[in-house]
Design a protein around this motif. Structure first.
Motif, PDB file in Angstrom:
ATOM      1  N   SER A   1      46.907  36.680  44.686  1.00  0.00           N
ATOM      2  CA  SER A   1      47.793  36.245  43.605  1.00  0.00           C
ATOM      3  C   SER A   1      47.010  35.800  42.377  1.00  0.00           C
ATOM      4  N   LYS A   2      45.734  35.427  42.551  1.00  0.00           N
ATOM      5  CA  LYS A   2      44.906  34.992  41.432  1.00  0.00           C
ATOM      6  C   LYS A   2      44.057  36.125  40.853  1.00  0.00           C
ATOM      7  N   ALA A   3      43.967  37.234  41.569  1.00  0.00           N
ATOM      8  CA  ALA A   3      43.069  38.318  41.165  1.00  0.00           C
ATOM      9  C   ALA A   3      43.524  38.971  39.860  1.00  0.00           C
ATOM     10  N   LYS A   4      42.549  39.332  39.023  1.00  0.00           N
ATOM     11  CA  LYS A   4      42.811  40.046  37.777  1.00  0.00           C
ATOM     12  C   LYS A   4      42.915  41.553  38.014  1.00  0.00           C
ATOM     13  N   ALA A   5      42.261  42.006  39.077  1.00  0.00           N
ATOM     14  CA  ALA A   5      42.303  43.430  39.425  1.00  0.00           C
ATOM     15  C   ALA A   5      42.018  43.565  40.912  1.00  0.00           C
ATOM     16  N   VAL A   6      42.527  44.632  41.499  1.00  0.00           N
ATOM     17  CA  VAL A   6      42.292  44.940  42.909  1.00  0.00           C
ATOM     18  C   VAL A   6      41.783  46.372  42.998  1.00  0.00           C
ATOM     19  N   ILE A   7      40.684  46.541  43.722  1.00  0.00           N
ATOM     20  CA  ILE A   7      40.049  47.852  43.870  1.00  0.00           C
ATOM     21  C   ILE A   7      39.955  48.176  45.352  1.00  0.00           C
ATOM     22  N   VAL A   8      40.290  49.392  45.722  1.00  0.00           N
ATOM     23  CA  VAL A   8      40.173  49.817  47.112  1.00  0.00           C
ATOM     24  C   VAL A   8      39.450  51.164  47.175  1.00  0.00           C
ATOM     25  N   PHE A   9      38.446  51.223  48.034  1.00  0.00           N
ATOM     26  CA  PHE A   9      37.768  52.482  48.350  1.00  0.00           C
ATOM     27  C   PHE A   9      38.018  52.770  49.832  1.00  0.00           C
ATOM     28  N   PRO A  10      38.964  53.659  50.125  1.00  0.00           N
ATOM     29  CA  PRO A  10      39.241  53.966  51.533  1.00  0.00           C
ATOM     30  C   PRO A  10      38.194  54.906  52.120  1.00  0.00           C
ATOM     31  N   GLY A  11      37.744  54.585  53.322  1.00  0.00           N
ATOM     32  CA  GLY A  11      36.886  55.500  54.063  1.00  0.00           C
ATOM     33  C   GLY A  11      35.607  55.888  53.360  1.00  0.00           C
ATOM     34  N   ALA A  12      34.895  54.915  52.778  1.00  0.00           N
ATOM     35  CA  ALA A  12      33.601  55.214  52.163  1.00  0.00           C
ATOM     36  C   ALA A  12      32.631  55.638  53.254  1.00  0.00           C
ATOM     37  N   LEU A  13      32.041  56.799  53.096  1.00  0.00           N
ATOM     38  CA  LEU A  13      31.131  57.331  54.099  1.00  0.00           C
ATOM     39  C   LEU A  13      29.716  56.875  53.809  1.00  0.00           C
TER      40      LEU A  13
ATOM     41  N   MET B   1      38.127  38.531  40.045  1.00  0.00           N
ATOM     42  CA  MET B   1      38.789  37.233  39.992  1.00  0.00           C
ATOM     43  C   MET B   1      38.941  36.620  38.610  1.00  0.00           C
ATOM     44  N   ASN B   2      38.210  37.113  37.619  1.00  0.00           N
ATOM     45  CA  ASN B   2      38.299  36.477  36.300  1.00  0.00           C
ATOM     46  C   ASN B   2      38.060  37.507  35.199  1.00  0.00           C
ATOM     47  N   ASP B   3      38.180  37.055  33.964  1.00  0.00           N
ATOM     48  CA  ASP B   3      38.053  37.963  32.821  1.00  0.00           C
ATOM     49  C   ASP B   3      36.644  38.541  32.713  1.00  0.00           C
ATOM     50  N   LYS B   4      35.641  37.754  33.088  1.00  0.00           N
ATOM     51  CA  LYS B   4      34.276  38.257  33.045  1.00  0.00           C
ATOM     52  C   LYS B   4      34.113  39.431  34.005  1.00  0.00           C
ATOM     53  N   GLY B   5      34.659  39.278  35.198  1.00  0.00           N
ATOM     54  CA  GLY B   5      34.610  40.381  36.150  1.00  0.00           C
ATOM     55  C   GLY B   5      35.375  41.589  35.657  1.00  0.00           C
ATOM     56  N   LEU B   6      36.500  41.334  34.992  1.00  0.00           N
ATOM     57  CA  LEU B   6      37.312  42.433  34.468  1.00  0.00           C
ATOM     58  C   LEU B   6      36.556  43.209  33.394  1.00  0.00           C
ATOM     59  N   ARG B   7      35.742  42.504  32.617  1.00  0.00           N
ATOM     60  CA  ARG B   7      34.972  43.183  31.560  1.00  0.00           C
ATOM     61  C   ARG B   7      33.969  44.172  32.135  1.00  0.00           C
ATOM     62  N   TYR B   8      33.507  43.922  33.369  1.00  0.00           N
ATOM     63  CA  TYR B   8      32.579  44.876  33.985  1.00  0.00           C
ATOM     64  C   TYR B   8      33.235  46.244  34.163  1.00  0.00           C
ATOM     65  N   LEU B   9      34.548  46.236  34.386  1.00  0.00           N
ATOM     66  CA  LEU B   9      35.255  47.500  34.590  1.00  0.00           C
ATOM     67  C   LEU B   9      35.382  48.307  33.308  1.00  0.00           C
TER      68      LEU B   9
ATOM     69  N   THR C   1      52.593  48.035  46.974  1.00  0.00           N
ATOM     70  CA  THR C   1      52.058  47.476  48.215  1.00  0.00           C
ATOM     71  C   THR C   1      51.316  46.173  47.954  1.00  0.00           C
ATOM     72  N   VAL C   2      50.440  46.168  46.943  1.00  0.00           N
ATOM     73  CA  VAL C   2      49.713  44.935  46.599  1.00  0.00           C
ATOM     74  C   VAL C   2      50.686  43.848  46.200  1.00  0.00           C
ATOM     75  N   SER C   3      51.721  44.208  45.462  1.00  0.00           N
ATOM     76  CA  SER C   3      52.716  43.244  45.019  1.00  0.00           C
ATOM     77  C   SER C   3      53.432  42.579  46.186  1.00  0.00           C
ATOM     78  N   ASN C   4      53.570  43.303  47.284  1.00  0.00           N
ATOM     79  CA  ASN C   4      54.228  42.742  48.460  1.00  0.00           C
ATOM     80  C   ASN C   4      53.476  41.561  49.047  1.00  0.00           C
ATOM     81  N   TYR C   5      52.162  41.512  48.797  1.00  0.00           N
ATOM     82  CA  TYR C   5      51.321  40.473  49.375  1.00  0.00           C
ATOM     83  C   TYR C   5      50.810  39.465  48.341  1.00  0.00           C
ATOM     84  N   SER C   6      51.264  39.574  47.125  1.00  0.00           N
ATOM     85  CA  SER C   6      50.796  38.672  46.067  1.00  0.00           C
ATOM     86  C   SER C   6      51.964  38.243  45.205  1.00  0.00           C
ATOM     87  N   LYS C   7      51.777  37.161  44.481  1.00  0.00           N
ATOM     88  CA  LYS C   7      52.819  36.664  43.592  1.00  0.00           C
ATOM     89  C   LYS C   7      52.799  37.414  42.280  1.00  0.00           C
TER      90      LYS C   7
END
Length: 233
Positions: A62-74, A126-134, A227-233
């Protein structure tokens, strides 16, 4: 002369029609690939969050600024290792989430390691600084930002305070055998061929001033932010 002109017009129309068909087929192929990614990412979130004792704390989602998922990284290794995956990322927009942008990861490692495995990665920015990396063309986990292993489970709330200075919290779920697992040296970059094909935007635009609301994405791609919204505010 009229016959030649007519034939040229017919030829031009045929070439245009063939080009339109090829473009549509290519777009369809990209969309199917995008659908597979968001479906796999949604499955990862559902499976992790259903394991209450090992789930990502909902407070952090609920506090995250962004969510990233890499499924099945080999990841494969014999002293020298390498890993890679295609993933999705969403950015928080007010109280909701953006449509999924498409990104890739890859990298190598060196050390006492042998084996092979597939690993699902979940990263919380988790924060704006992390978001700027993207917004960069390429970021290195453990290099540019403060990256910490994220806490898990219902009782993790008391331990989260010590990690709130981290720009990115990382989670992993492994299948197979491996030793020496580490996220250091892993690079994340934009998959702008797919972003441009689906949204006509680059990832940099997506995470900057031109995000796409999930409701504006193709219906088949809306499952991940929902899906993410189902588990976060």
């Amino acid at each position: 002369m009229k016959k030649i002109t007519f034939r040229l017009i017919c030829l031009a129309m045929t070439i245009f029609a063939m080009g339109t068909i090829a473009f549509a087929q290519n777009n369809s192929k990209e969309l199917k690939s995008a659908e597979k990614r968001v479906n796999n990412a949604s499955d990862v979130i559902n499976e992790i969050m259903r394991a209450d004792d090992k789930a990502i704390p909902r407070e952090l989602l609920s506090k995250a600024k962004a969510v990233i998922v890499f499924p099945g990284a080999l990841k494969l290794a014999l002293i020298v290792g390498g890993q890679g995956s295609s993933g999705v990322a969403i950015k928080r927009l007010g109280s909701g989430w953006s449509a999924p942008a498409f990104i890739s990861m890859g990298g190598g490692s060196f050390g006492p390691q042998i084996g092979g495995q597939k690993t699902d990665y979940v990263l919380l920015v988790m924060n704006d600084k992390g978001l700027r990396y993207l917004l960069g063309d390429k970021i290195e986990l453990g290099g540019e930002g403060s990256v910490s292993a994220g806490p898990v489970g219902r009782t993790a709330a008391a331990s989260t305070d010590v990690r709130l200075d981290a720009e990115i919290l990382t989670y992993s779920r492994s299948r197979g055998l491996f030793a020496g697992l580490s996220l250091k040296g892993v690079f994340i970059s934009a998959d702008d061929n797919m972003n441009l094909s689906i949204y006509k935007r680059t990832a940099k635009q997506f995470f900057g001033d031109s995000p796409v609301a999930w409701a504006d994405a193709p219906a088949s791609l809306q499952i991940f932010p929902k899906t993410v919204s189902n588990y976060s505010k």
